[in-house]
Design a protein around this motif. Structure first.
Motif, PDB file in Angstrom:
ATOM      1  N   LEU A 113      53.210  39.992  18.207  1.00  0.00           N
ATOM      2  CA  LEU A 113      54.624  40.264  17.984  1.00  0.00           C
ATOM      3  C   LEU A 113      55.280  39.127  17.203  1.00  0.00           C
ATOM      4  N   ILE A 114      55.011  37.906  17.602  1.00  0.00           N
ATOM      5  CA  ILE A 114      55.630  36.758  16.928  1.00  0.00           C
ATOM      6  C   ILE A 114      55.182  36.701  15.466  1.00  0.00           C
ATOM      7  N   ARG A 115      53.883  36.883  15.211  1.00  0.00           N
ATOM      8  CA  ARG A 115      53.390  36.892  13.823  1.00  0.00           C
ATOM      9  C   ARG A 115      54.118  37.956  13.004  1.00  0.00           C
ATOM     10  N   ALA A 116      54.268  39.153  13.580  1.00  0.00           N
ATOM     11  CA  ALA A 116      54.902  40.260  12.854  1.00  0.00           C
ATOM     12  C   ALA A 116      56.381  39.987  12.591  1.00  0.00           C
ATOM     13  N   ALA A 120      58.304  39.532   8.986  1.00  0.00           N
ATOM     14  CA  ALA A 120      59.446  40.385   8.667  1.00  0.00           C
ATOM     15  C   ALA A 120      60.706  39.572   8.399  1.00  0.00           C
ATOM     16  N   THR A 121      60.828  38.434   9.055  1.00  0.00           N
ATOM     17  CA  THR A 121      62.022  37.606   8.872  1.00  0.00           C
ATOM     18  C   THR A 121      62.146  37.138   7.425  1.00  0.00           C
ATOM     19  N   TRP A 122      61.043  36.782   6.807  1.00  0.00           N
ATOM     20  CA  TRP A 122      61.105  36.309   5.419  1.00  0.00           C
ATOM     21  C   TRP A 122      61.631  37.415   4.495  1.00  0.00           C
ATOM     22  N   LEU A 146      53.157  31.078  20.584  1.00  0.00           N
ATOM     23  CA  LEU A 146      53.708  30.531  19.335  1.00  0.00           C
ATOM     24  C   LEU A 146      52.610  29.872  18.504  1.00  0.00           C
ATOM     25  N   GLU A 147      51.771  29.090  19.158  1.00  0.00           N
ATOM     26  CA  GLU A 147      50.678  28.417  18.440  1.00  0.00           C
ATOM     27  C   GLU A 147      49.709  29.430  17.842  1.00  0.00           C
ATOM     28  N   ILE A 175      57.986  27.043  11.954  1.00  0.00           N
ATOM     29  CA  ILE A 175      57.215  27.574  10.832  1.00  0.00           C
ATOM     30  C   ILE A 175      58.183  27.699   9.664  1.00  0.00           C
ATOM     31  N   ASP A 176      57.725  27.309   8.484  1.00  0.00           N
ATOM     32  CA  ASP A 176      58.568  27.364   7.290  1.00  0.00           C
ATOM     33  C   ASP A 176      58.184  28.554   6.431  1.00  0.00           C
ATOM     34  N   ARG A 177      59.172  29.024   5.681  1.00  0.00           N
ATOM     35  CA  ARG A 177      58.930  30.125   4.745  1.00  0.00           C
ATOM     36  C   ARG A 177      57.789  29.722   3.808  1.00  0.00           C
TER      37      ARG A 177
END
Length: 188
Positions: A113-116, A120-122, A146-147, A175-177
């Motif tokens: 979920l976090i990866r997805a 999507a946020t970017w 998170l890791e 995590i950065d864009r």
């Protein structure tokens, strides 16, 4: 497959049930009455608050909730991080999340979920530069998710805990864009 949609008022009973689950209640420390859920999640569901509350589905089955917001929309939260000497760049966002179904915890769905949602946020927020997520040091399943999702621990900070039984010890993940090599001359 993990998908999500904006939380609606019809979802509140499910959210209340998840919030009452011991593995969620321990970290969210939230009132679970129908009135409390409506009070706290209603404004975002109606679009009256800047936070995005997203109802998460796994193969069409409800499994959890994710909240996504810009730090700029919550200046007190941003100021608390900065006071703890955590860099919060312009355009930074944060997440909070839960897998509400106990039988689905510990199976990698949180990291998925976090990866997805990070990916999507970017796209969903072109001005977002960074995602920063503080998590209590004792909440190992959360920081491990998170890791596994690719965020990196960048700091330890003394922050107000969500649950008053906890101390102030938090890890901060970031995590950065990703840099697009086609639009960044320095990356060529």
């Amino acid at each position: 497959m993990i998908t999500w949609r904006r939380l609606g008022e019809a979802d509140f009973p499910q959210v209340g049930e998840w919030l009452s689950q011991p593995h969620v209640a321990r970290w969210w420390n939230h009132e679970t009455s129908p009135e409390a859920v409506a009070r706290d999640f209603g404004p975002a569901a109606r679009g009256e608050e800047a936070s995005e509350d997203l109802f998460v589905l796994l193969d069409g089955r409800p499994i959890g909730l994710i909240q996504r917001c810009r730090f700029a929309d919550y200046p007190e939260y941003e100021a608390e991080l900065k006071a703890a000497e955590v860099a919060v760049p312009d355009g930074a966002m944060t997440l909070d999340y839960l897998i509400g179904e106990p039988v689905l915890t510990g199976r990698g769905h949180g990291a998925e979920l976090i990866r997805a949602i990070v990916a999507a946020t970017w796209t969903d927020h072109p001005g977002s530069t960074t995602i920063i997520v503080p998590v209590h040091t004792a909440n190992r399943p959360s920081w491990r998710a998170l890791e596994k999702a690719g965020l990196h621990r960048v700091a330890e900070a003394s922050l107000e805990p969500d649950n008053p039984i906890d101390d102030r010890a938090h890890y901060v993940y970031r995590i950065d864009r990703p840099i697009d090599p086609l639009s960044d001359p320095a990356a060529r």
